[in-house]
Motif scaffolding. Structure first.
Motif, mmCIF file in Angstrom:
data_model
loop_
_atom_site.group_PDB
_atom_site.id
_atom_site.type_symbol
_atom_site.label_atom_id
_atom_site.label_comp_id
_atom_site.label_asym_id
_atom_site.label_seq_id
_atom_site.Cartn_x
_atom_site.Cartn_y
_atom_site.Cartn_z
ATOM 1 N N LEU A 162 40.975 35.142 23.978
ATOM 2 C CA LEU A 162 42.018 35.924 24.650
ATOM 3 C C LEU A 162 41.850 35.876 26.165
ATOM 4 C CD1 LEU A 162 42.523 39.182 22.529
ATOM 5 C CD2 LEU A 162 44.182 37.367 22.954
ATOM 6 N N LYS A 163 40.603 35.917 26.617
ATOM 7 C CA LYS A 163 40.356 35.843 28.056
ATOM 8 C C LYS A 163 40.815 34.497 28.613
ATOM 9 C CE LYS A 163 36.842 36.267 31.657
ATOM 10 N NZ LYS A 163 37.389 35.118 32.394
ATOM 11 N N ASN A 166 44.496 34.507 28.798
ATOM 12 C CA ASN A 166 44.930 35.318 29.934
ATOM 13 C C ASN A 166 44.739 34.570 31.254
ATOM 14 O OD1 ASN A 166 45.733 37.931 31.196
ATOM 15 N ND2 ASN A 166 43.645 37.865 31.980
ATOM 16 N N ASP A 167 43.604 33.881 31.396
ATOM 17 C CA ASP A 167 43.341 33.157 32.640
ATOM 18 C C ASP A 167 44.282 31.965 32.806
ATOM 19 O OD1 ASP A 167 41.437 34.884 33.507
ATOM 20 O OD2 ASP A 167 39.712 33.659 32.957
ATOM 21 N N ASN A 169 47.354 31.972 31.817
ATOM 22 C CA ASN A 169 48.580 32.613 32.302
ATOM 23 C C ASN A 169 48.463 32.984 33.776
ATOM 24 O OD1 ASN A 169 50.697 32.980 30.200
ATOM 25 N ND2 ASN A 169 49.019 33.912 29.062
ATOM 26 N N ARG A 170 47.298 33.488 34.158
ATOM 27 C CA ARG A 170 47.103 33.867 35.566
ATOM 28 C C ARG A 170 47.187 32.655 36.480
ATOM 29 N NH1 ARG A 170 43.034 35.834 38.023
ATOM 30 N NH2 ARG A 170 41.432 34.969 36.654
ATOM 31 N N CYS A 234 35.886 29.506 31.365
ATOM 32 C CA CYS A 234 36.418 30.109 30.131
ATOM 33 C C CYS A 234 35.905 29.360 28.905
ATOM 34 C CB CYS A 234 37.944 30.094 30.148
ATOM 35 S SG CYS A 234 38.689 31.228 31.338
#
Length: 271
Positions: A162-163, A166-167, A169-170, A234
Motif C-alpha cells: 500500500l505504501k 501511495n508513493d 501516486n504521489r 519502496c
C-alpha cells in the motif's frame, strides 16, 4: 524421565498406603469382615482409578486433537502466506527488471555541456516517458493489491505494498505540479506533494550534478533519478516483509544496465 518415575512410584506408594490405612480402620470397625473391608477399599480405589483414568485419557485425547488442529491450521496459514509471498516475488522480478531499465535511461540523461544533441532527441527518442517510469513500478503492485489472495499474506506485506502504491501516486502528482523542463531558475521545488526529506534529497542531487549535466536537461535527469530512488526504496520495504525462502528473485542474476530479455507473466496478467 527421573521426575516421571518418581511421580509413578509416589502414586503407587500413595495408593498402597491408602488401601492399608482405610482397610485397617474398616477392619477394626467390622472385625468379623476384615477381608470384605479391604475388598471394599480396593474396589473404591479401582472405581476412583477408572474415573481418573477416563478423565486423563479424554484430556490427553482432547489435547492431542487440539494440537493437531492448531498444527494443521498453522500449516494451512503458512501455505497461504507462502503463496502470497511467491506471487509477490514474481511481480517484484518484473519491477526490479523495470528498475534496471530506468537505470539505463538515467545514464542516457547524463548529458554534458559538450553534447550538442537536441533535448527532444535525447528525451523523446532515447528514454522512457516519465509516466511510463512510474507505471512500471505501479501496475504490478496494483495487480497484487487487486488480487484477493493477498489478504492471506501478512499485514506487514500488505502495508508495504500500500505504501508503494501511495508513493507511486504521489510521484505522479508531483510531476504534475512542477515543470521539470524548466532550465532558468534552478530545479523547481514542490512544497505541496513532497515531504521535507524528499525536497532535501532533490536539492542534494541538484548540488551534486549541477556542474556535470547540461542545464536544459538537468531537472529531467534529477527527477528521473529521484523517482527511481524513492520507488526503489519502496521495493526494499516490500522485500523486508517476504521470507527469505520465498524471495525468488535472489535466484536470478541481474546485471547493471542489462534488463532481463524474458520476464514472468502470471496467468490473467495483461500483456
Amino acid at each position: 524421565m527421573n521426575k516421571k518415575l518418581s511421580l509413578i512410584i509416589l502414586a503407587v506408594v500413595g495408593v498402597f498406603g491408602f488401601v492399608l490405612f482405610f482397610g485397617f480402620n474398616l477392619s477394626n470397625i467390622f472385625p468379623d469382615n476384615k477381608l470384605q473391608a479391604y475388598t471394599l477399599v480396593i474396589s473404591f480405589v479401582g472405581l476412583f482409578g477408572t474415573v481418573i483414568g477416563a478423565y486423563l485419557g479424554a484430556k490427553i485425547a482432547g489435547d492431542n486433537a487440539r494440537e493437531l488442529y492448531e498444527h494443521q491450521k498453522n500449516q494451512k496459514n503458512y501455505e497461504k502466506r507462502s503463496k502470497v509471498e511467491l506471487l509477490t516475488s514474481i511481480k517484484l522480478i518484473e519491477v526490479l527488471n523495470h528498475s534496471i531499465r530506468i537505470e539505463n535511461d538515467i545514464e542516457l540523461l547524463y548529458v554534458g555541456e559538450n553534447d550538442k544533441r537536441d533535448i527532444k532527441e535525447i528525451i523523446e527518442k532515447s528514454v522512457i516517458n516519465i509516466d511510463d517510469l512510474i507505471d512500471g513500478y505501479a501496475k504490478p503492485i496494483i495487480e497484487l493489491l487487486e488480487d484477493k489472495e493477498l489478504y492471506n499474506g501478512t499485514i506487514g506485506l500488505y502495508k508495504s505494498l500500500l505504501k508503494m502504491f501511495n508513493d507511486c501516486n504521489r510521484m505522479q502528482q508531483h510531476i504534475k505540479v512542477i515543470n521539470m523542463y524548466d532550465k532558468d531558475n534552478g530545479h523547481p521545488e514542490d512544497y505541496y506533494i513532497l515531504k521535507e526529506h524528499e525536497r532535501k534529497m532533490i536539492q542534494e542531487l541538484y548540488n551534486d550534478y549541477v556542474s556535470h549535466v547540461r542545464k536544459d536537461i538537468l531537472s529531467t535527469f534529477i527527477e528521473y533519478k529521484f523517482m527511481k530512488i524513492i520507488l526503489d526504496q519502496c521495493i526494499q520495504n516490500v522485500l523486508k516483509n517476504i521470507d527469505n525462502e520465498n524471495k525468488l528473485f535472489e535466484d536470478l542474476k541481474f546485471y547493471k544496465f542489462l534488463s532481463l530479455p524474458y520476464t514472468i507473466k502470471l496467468k490473467g496478467d495483461s500483456k
